[in-house]
Design a protein around this motif. Sequence first.
Motif, PDB file in Angstrom:
ATOM      1  N   THR A 143       0.814  -1.212   0.000  1.00  0.00           N
ATOM      2  CA  THR A 143       0.000   0.000   0.000  1.00  0.00           C
ATOM      3  C   THR A 143       0.850   1.266   0.000  1.00  0.00           C
ATOM      4  OG1 THR A 143      -1.809  -1.135   1.115  1.00  0.00           O
ATOM      5  CG2 THR A 143      -1.780   1.263   1.283  1.00  0.00           C
ATOM      6  N   THR A 144       2.031   1.216   0.633  1.00  0.00           N
ATOM      7  CA  THR A 144       2.819   2.434   0.786  1.00  0.00           C
ATOM      8  C   THR A 144       4.082   2.451  -0.071  1.00  0.00           C
ATOM      9  OG1 THR A 144       3.821   1.417   2.745  1.00  0.00           O
ATOM     10  CG2 THR A 144       1.984   2.925   3.106  1.00  0.00           C
ATOM     11  N   LEU A 145       4.774   1.337  -0.188  1.00  0.00           N
ATOM     12  CA  LEU A 145       6.031   1.344  -0.934  1.00  0.00           C
ATOM     13  C   LEU A 145       5.805   1.366  -2.440  1.00  0.00           C
ATOM     14  CD1 LEU A 145       8.259  -1.147   1.089  1.00  0.00           C
ATOM     15  CD2 LEU A 145       7.969   1.319   1.354  1.00  0.00           C
ATOM     16  N   VAL A 146       4.793   0.661  -2.916  1.00  0.00           N
ATOM     17  CA  VAL A 146       4.582   0.593  -4.373  1.00  0.00           C
ATOM     18  C   VAL A 146       4.245   1.954  -4.968  1.00  0.00           C
ATOM     19  CG1 VAL A 146       3.135  -0.392  -6.178  1.00  0.00           C
ATOM     20  CG2 VAL A 146       4.000  -1.856  -4.347  1.00  0.00           C
ATOM     21  N   PRO A 147       3.305   2.737  -4.419  1.00  0.00           N
ATOM     22  CA  PRO A 147       3.026   4.059  -5.015  1.00  0.00           C
ATOM     23  C   PRO A 147       4.245   4.961  -5.037  1.00  0.00           C
ATOM     24  CG  PRO A 147       1.255   3.416  -3.531  1.00  0.00           C
ATOM     25  CD  PRO A 147       2.356   2.431  -3.323  1.00  0.00           C
ATOM     26  N   LEU A 148       5.069   4.913  -3.992  1.00  0.00           N
ATOM     27  CA  LEU A 148       6.254   5.762  -3.975  1.00  0.00           C
ATOM     28  C   LEU A 148       7.233   5.334  -5.053  1.00  0.00           C
ATOM     29  CD1 LEU A 148       6.848   6.124  -0.127  1.00  0.00           C
ATOM     30  CD2 LEU A 148       5.684   7.708  -1.681  1.00  0.00           C
ATOM     31  N   ALA A 149       7.372   4.025  -5.249  1.00  0.00           N
ATOM     32  CA  ALA A 149       8.263   3.541  -6.305  1.00  0.00           C
ATOM     33  C   ALA A 149       7.746   3.944  -7.673  1.00  0.00           C
ATOM     34  CB  ALA A 149       8.390   2.017  -6.212  1.00  0.00           C
ATOM     35  N   LEU A 150       6.428   3.900  -7.859  1.00  0.00           N
ATOM     36  CA  LEU A 150       5.856   4.283  -9.145  1.00  0.00           C
ATOM     37  C   LEU A 150       6.028   5.774  -9.386  1.00  0.00           C
ATOM     38  CD1 LEU A 150       2.575   2.159  -9.148  1.00  0.00           C
ATOM     39  CD2 LEU A 150       4.743   1.681 -10.299  1.00  0.00           C
ATOM     40  N   ASP A 151       5.979   6.569  -8.328  1.00  0.00           N
ATOM     41  CA  ASP A 151       6.214   8.005  -8.489  1.00  0.00           C
ATOM     42  C   ASP A 151       7.672   8.260  -8.847  1.00  0.00           C
ATOM     43  OD1 ASP A 151       5.751  10.842  -8.286  1.00  0.00           O
ATOM     44  OD2 ASP A 151       6.750  10.764  -6.342  1.00  0.00           O
ATOM     45  N   ASP A 152       8.593   7.553  -8.206  1.00  0.00           N
ATOM     46  CA  ASP A 152      10.019   7.734  -8.497  1.00  0.00           C
ATOM     47  C   ASP A 152      10.328   7.428  -9.955  1.00  0.00           C
ATOM     48  OD1 ASP A 152      10.485   8.472  -5.944  1.00  0.00           O
ATOM     49  OD2 ASP A 152      11.211   6.517  -5.256  1.00  0.00           O
ATOM     50  N   GLY A 153       9.584   6.418 -10.487  1.00  0.00           N
ATOM     51  CA  GLY A 153       9.883   6.021 -11.857  1.00  0.00           C
ATOM     52  C   GLY A 153       8.830   6.436 -12.847  1.00  0.00           C
ATOM     53  N   ALA A 154       7.972   7.384 -12.456  1.00  0.00           N
ATOM     54  CA  ALA A 154       6.854   7.741 -13.325  1.00  0.00           C
ATOM     55  C   ALA A 154       7.329   8.430 -14.595  1.00  0.00           C
ATOM     56  CB  ALA A 154       5.892   8.668 -12.581  1.00  0.00           C
ATOM     57  N   ALA A 155       6.757   8.008 -15.704  1.00  0.00           N
ATOM     58  CA  ALA A 155       7.089   8.641 -16.978  1.00  0.00           C
ATOM     59  C   ALA A 155       6.390   9.982 -17.120  1.00  0.00           C
ATOM     60  CB  ALA A 155       6.695   7.707 -18.125  1.00  0.00           C
ATOM     61  N   GLY A 156       5.387  10.215 -16.327  1.00  0.00           N
ATOM     62  CA  GLY A 156       4.660  11.475 -16.402  1.00  0.00           C
ATOM     63  C   GLY A 156       3.324  11.332 -15.718  1.00  0.00           C
ATOM     64  N   GLY A 157       2.861  12.433 -15.118  1.00  0.00           N
ATOM     65  CA  GLY A 157       1.567  12.407 -14.449  1.00  0.00           C
ATOM     66  C   GLY A 157       1.677  11.966 -13.012  1.00  0.00           C
ATOM     67  N   THR A 158       0.630  12.258 -12.265  1.00  0.00           N
ATOM     68  CA  THR A 158       0.595  11.906 -10.846  1.00  0.00           C
ATOM     69  C   THR A 158       0.206  10.446 -10.661  1.00  0.00           C
ATOM     70  OG1 THR A 158      -1.716  12.569 -10.647  1.00  0.00           O
ATOM     71  CG2 THR A 158      -0.056  14.263 -10.239  1.00  0.00           C
ATOM     72  N   VAL A 159       0.425   9.979  -9.432  1.00  0.00           N
ATOM     73  CA  VAL A 159       0.003   8.636  -9.046  1.00  0.00           C
ATOM     74  C   VAL A 159      -1.208   8.787  -8.124  1.00  0.00           C
ATOM     75  CG1 VAL A 159       0.624   6.502  -7.840  1.00  0.00           C
ATOM     76  CG2 VAL A 159       2.339   7.718  -9.216  1.00  0.00           C
ATOM     77  N   VAL A 160      -2.321   8.186  -8.513  1.00  0.00           N
ATOM     78  CA  VAL A 160      -3.537   8.199  -7.683  1.00  0.00           C
ATOM     79  C   VAL A 160      -3.722   6.805  -7.104  1.00  0.00           C
ATOM     80  CG1 VAL A 160      -6.049   8.433  -7.663  1.00  0.00           C
ATOM     81  CG2 VAL A 160      -4.657  10.051  -8.958  1.00  0.00           C
ATOM     82  N   VAL A 161      -3.837   6.745  -5.786  1.00  0.00           N
ATOM     83  CA  VAL A 161      -4.038   5.477  -5.081  1.00  0.00           C
ATOM     84  C   VAL A 161      -5.464   5.459  -4.549  1.00  0.00           C
ATOM     85  CG1 VAL A 161      -3.243   3.953  -3.245  1.00  0.00           C
ATOM     86  CG2 VAL A 161      -1.615   5.469  -4.417  1.00  0.00           C
ATOM     87  N   ALA A 162      -6.250   4.463  -4.954  1.00  0.00           N
ATOM     88  CA  ALA A 162      -7.646   4.365  -4.530  1.00  0.00           C
ATOM     89  C   ALA A 162      -7.783   3.326  -3.428  1.00  0.00           C
ATOM     90  CB  ALA A 162      -8.530   3.986  -5.711  1.00  0.00           C
TER      91      ALA A 162
END
Length: 800
Positions: free
Chosen positions: A36-55
């Motif tokens: 729940t917490t580590l995956v969104p942060l990793a996706l933000d670190d490697g995001a190609a663009g845009g925000t990460v929304v966690v539902a």
Amino acid sequence: MGVRNLPVERVLGDVVAALGDHGGAVLVAPPGTGKTTLVPLALDDGAAGGTVVVAEPRRIAARAAARRMAQLRGERVGGSVGYSVRGDRAVGPGTRVEVVTTGLLVQRLLADPALDGVGTVVIDECHERHLDTDLTLGFLVESRQTLRPDLRLLATSATADADRFARLLDAPVVVAEGALHDVAVRWCPPPRPVRPPHGLHVDPAFLDHVAAVVRRAWREAEGDLLVFLPGAGEIASVRRRLDDLPVDVLHGRLPAKEQDTALHGGGRRRVVLATAVAESSLTVPGVRVVVDAGLARVPRTDHARGLGSLATVRAAKAATVQRAGRAGREAPGVVYRCWSEADDARLPAQPEPEVAVAELTGFALALACWGHPGGAGLALPDPPPDAAMRVAQATLRALGAVDGDGRATPRGHRMSRVGAHPRLARALLDGAPKVGARRAAEVVAILADDSLARGDDLAAAWRHLRDTGDARWRAETERLRRDLPDAPVRLPDDLVAGLVTGLAYPERLARLRGGGYLMAGGTEAALAPGSPLTGHPWLAVAAADRQPGSAAARVRLAAAIDEDTALEAGAALLSTVDEITAQGAQRLDQLGAITLRRRELPDPPRELVERALRDALARQGPRWSAEATRLRQRMAFCHLVLGPPWPDVSDASVVAHTDLSGVTKLSTVDAERTLRTLRAMLPWPAAQRLDELAPERLRVPSGSLARVDYDDPEAPVLAVKVQEAFGWLETPRIGDGRVAVLLHLLSPAGRPVAVTRDLASFWRTGYPQVRAELRGRYPRHPWPDDPLAAAPTRRTNPRR
């Protein structure tokens, strides 16, 4: 972020790669492994663009997840990590990871199907299968297919049932193996049988047992205890049983500050009593022990009455696994399960998806606004049940939210934007011009969360909330009244509360009848003993449920109103009908099932009167005299044996043939009319042979005329004393010779001693035994050695 050696860290690269290669993935990881917490942060670190929304499925989980991620980054919430839930928001211009509830994400998708500015959406705990989670999945899959092929979708689950979601996303599954720490299992079934849960009732003896297991765990194990119970009522009951222990509580109805206190702890060892909100997405610090009551609370809907309720059921195995995992998040732990290992083997594998059991009006409106009425053509995990969807769509049509084809109307789109159940949206939009936007919003905010009310008097609860200034209620009020024009309207609180409630639930407008109430929808309702609303002639019922086996619904929240307010709120249910019954004709003014006024209806159409009389006669059945019954039985025999033209003489056929011309009251349709009807049904000229085909009496050898009993048309009975049948060898036949009567040969006292259609066999084998048994008992009656040679007689032997 630092290295914590959590299982999910070992697959973060696989998750990022799967999203890059396929645009989607399903991550399966046990509770407490960091998904729940580590995956969104990793996706933000490697995001190609845009925000990460966690539902997240729950507000408490959304806030907790955002706080934990911000803590991992050494920030305050509202910086690069923020959250948005109904009534509470902490985001800033630099927020790149935003945690929201699935309900809020559905609203955003309806407003902006392309989710501009969003690069990745993480749907956490998708296995819980809430309605909003299913909608989010369906909407996002279609948005990606048609509008945003670059949008990356990740579904996470704490259970192994991931194939369903992988098929929906057309994406690979990534599995994070291994739990954080071992959790030992201890089976603790009740020492004595307890009653299974029924509706909302849980056997107090079982709650005694749960409290005893908590005390045992407190003595045997170290660390904080997390106790899973089905609802707030059971939490309060168990808390009273543990009044000497330090106890915190955690459930969805608590204010946010109290939830945060339970989550963060206070540095002392404690017991945390929680509902299912603590099953997933949350880490309760210090917990090393879980005590699981093994129960869950699920919705049940009575679609025919429009009433919902909650039922207490055995928790599914997947849920009990998640609960146990709470004990192993920070160190090795132990779970005490309040059932046996044998019972565990019989638990269902997965919980029922909410779409299978819940009321679907809001779900149906979201589908209609998205452009898929009923869900047809949308990639949903499970299709909604047809019956529940039909009821939901009918409700939406009545609200003006959808058209005849099920597509959302402009009013429906506006209702959807309110962010509340369609019924409440209707009450807000239509009630604001009548009572003022603020007052309408204040009442709707209570209806949306009736846990805010204390007791069953809605107006009293409203006044209490205004006096105490409940923050959650005020925040929801402000959200609801936004963009609505306000105008002062002079109307007492009770009538305002009742009018708004009635606009939301017109079928629950109720009038006093006897010791209870009749709701406009036709359901009986009752107030709790001692309710301050008792005796009010009219109520607008905000919340009611009907427990299994109960004849009436239980009113949980209502407002006292007058008849004018009821008529205004329920205007769509008003009707005038003519009721023509066997007792007379009346014109009725009705509010749904509630009759407001009755008036005599002069000169009703004769055909309607006869139809009403015939319907009533069919329900009552014809009246029968002995003569009419005998004639009916003889005619039934002829119908059975000979067929047409002999008629069917069942009750329905006799009613259909009864002449009701000139009849005004059912009481005049007496047995004599039934006899006349039967005589009119006799088929002529065949009826001229009735006495031959189905004779009332037959002559027996003694000269007597014995009555034929046609009670069973398949076996007419002729009863005759043995002495009157001496010398008789041929059994009489009736029905044009097709049926031999069934002879009941009687003793002198009139009791059957033999039943036969074969007289010769009786005289040969049965009579000797009868003679031996009865001649001593009846010595004055003849008992000849040879009955075939003896003269039949009705007389006794002369006295000597």
